[in-house]
Design an enzyme around this catalytic site. Structure first.
Site, PDB file in Angstrom:
ATOM      1  N   GLY A   1       0.798  -1.208   0.000  1.00  0.00           N
ATOM      2  CA  GLY A   1       0.000   0.000   0.000  1.00  0.00           C
ATOM      3  C   GLY A   1       0.832   1.260   0.000  1.00  0.00           C
ATOM      4  N   HIS A   2       0.307   2.295   0.641  1.00  0.00           N
ATOM      5  CA  HIS A   2       0.911   3.625   0.605  1.00  0.00           C
ATOM      6  C   HIS A   2       2.239   3.660   1.366  1.00  0.00           C
ATOM      7  CE1 HIS A   2       0.751   7.944   0.041  1.00  0.00           C
ATOM      8  NE2 HIS A   2       0.856   8.158   1.341  1.00  0.00           N
ATOM      9  N   PHE A   3       2.265   3.015   2.535  1.00  0.00           N
ATOM     10  CA  PHE A   3       3.483   2.953   3.346  1.00  0.00           C
ATOM     11  C   PHE A   3       4.146   1.601   3.145  1.00  0.00           C
ATOM     12  CE2 PHE A   3       1.288   6.417   5.620  1.00  0.00           C
ATOM     13  CZ  PHE A   3       2.313   7.347   5.656  1.00  0.00           C
TER      14      PHE A   3
END
Length: 291
Positions: A265-267
């Site tokens: 995902g984003h992180f």
């Protein structure tokens, strides 16, 4: 395990925190964090790089352990955060370095590159957008609306994005194995941005984010003229900066290395640290020795 030093520098009248590791005479990599976290997001990546590289990871002003002057005493814009970062790098005597950018770190990194293109040896973008292609409409539509017209209703929507549950979503959405993500991440981020005056700092930066896409034509021209080595290693399931944002780099940098990571995902560092560190080490090791 590499020793990581936790330091402060006085920069433009502010106390700026940064993490440092690795040999001082090795090629430098500067890690620029995103919202709503700090250089803490690199706590595991730094030791994974520091045997071969000199690693610097600052906290942006208003985040983490750096000073957090109130929004009515400091102009929280991406230009201003770049001023602070550039001054820190100058204070540390860094004139050549590779950049790792993620989320908010990207517009700061792009400004650094446009100001001093000769300083940049390479770029690693981990879910750090540089093209309109990457903006996921459902996430960004209310942000663009708030930037254009910061009404009380629009501001309430933005404040909802500062809650612990909203930050938790940033860490967990799209992650195939969410149990790999340490819950201290979103709890700590929420606690730090909830300090007195913290919401006003974040609202100012959210409004200013609209200044970033207008810079993209200059950024793309820089890519075309410099052909800077670039690795886009990207959580493929990110619902903030979608995978088209990673693929877009190849439009102006045909030799860009684009690696989409399924189940990330984003992180991405929270769930796929070894994947990112391995890709970076391989990519950076191929740079000319002079870099």
């Amino acid at each position: 395990m590499a020793e990581v030093r936790h330091r402060h520098a006085s920069v433009l009248g502010h106390r700026v925190f940064y993490r440092e590791a690795g040999p001082a005479d090795a090629p430098t990599v500067v890690l620029l964090h995103g919202f709503p976290t700090s250089s803490r997001m690199f706590r595991q990546l730094i030791p994974a790089l520091a045997d071969r590289f000199h690693v610097i990871a600052p906290d942006h002003l208003g985040f983490g352990q750096s000073d957090t002057p109130p929004a009515d005493a400091f102009d929280y814009t991406f230009d201003a955060l770049t001023d602070v970062t550039a001054a820190l790098l100058a204070e540390l005597g860094l004139t050549r370095y590779a950049l790792y950018v993620q989320d908010y770190g990207a517009p700061i990194g792009w400004r650094l590159a446009l100001r001093q293109p000769q300083a940049i040896t390479a770029i690693v973008s981990q879910n750090g957008n540089g093209y309109d292609d990457g903006f996921v409409p459902d996430f960004w539509a209310p942000i663009w609306a708030y930037a254009q017209s910061p009404t009380p209703s629009a501001e309430a929507d933005m404040r909802a994005g500062l809650t612990e549950e909203a930050i938790r979503w940033q860490y967990l959405h799209g992650v195939a194995e969410p149990e790999l993500v340490d819950p201290d991440t979103w709890a700590t981020d929420h606690r730090e941005i909830s300090r007195p005056g913290g919401a006003e700092i974040q609202l100012a930066l959210i409004r200013d984010y609209a200044t970033n896409p207008p810079l993209y034509p200059k950024l793309h021209a820089y890519f075309r003229t410099s052909q800077v080595p670039l690795l886009a290693v990207w959580g493929a399931e990110d619902e903030i900066f979608g995978p088209e944002g990673a693929r877009a780099f190849a439009r102006d940098l045909p030799h860009a290395r684009v690696q989409l990571v399924p189940g990330g995902g984003h992180f991405l560092l929270e769930s796929h640290l070894d994947t990112v560190a391995g890709a970076m080490r391989s990519f950076l090791a191929e740079l000319p020795a002079a870099a």
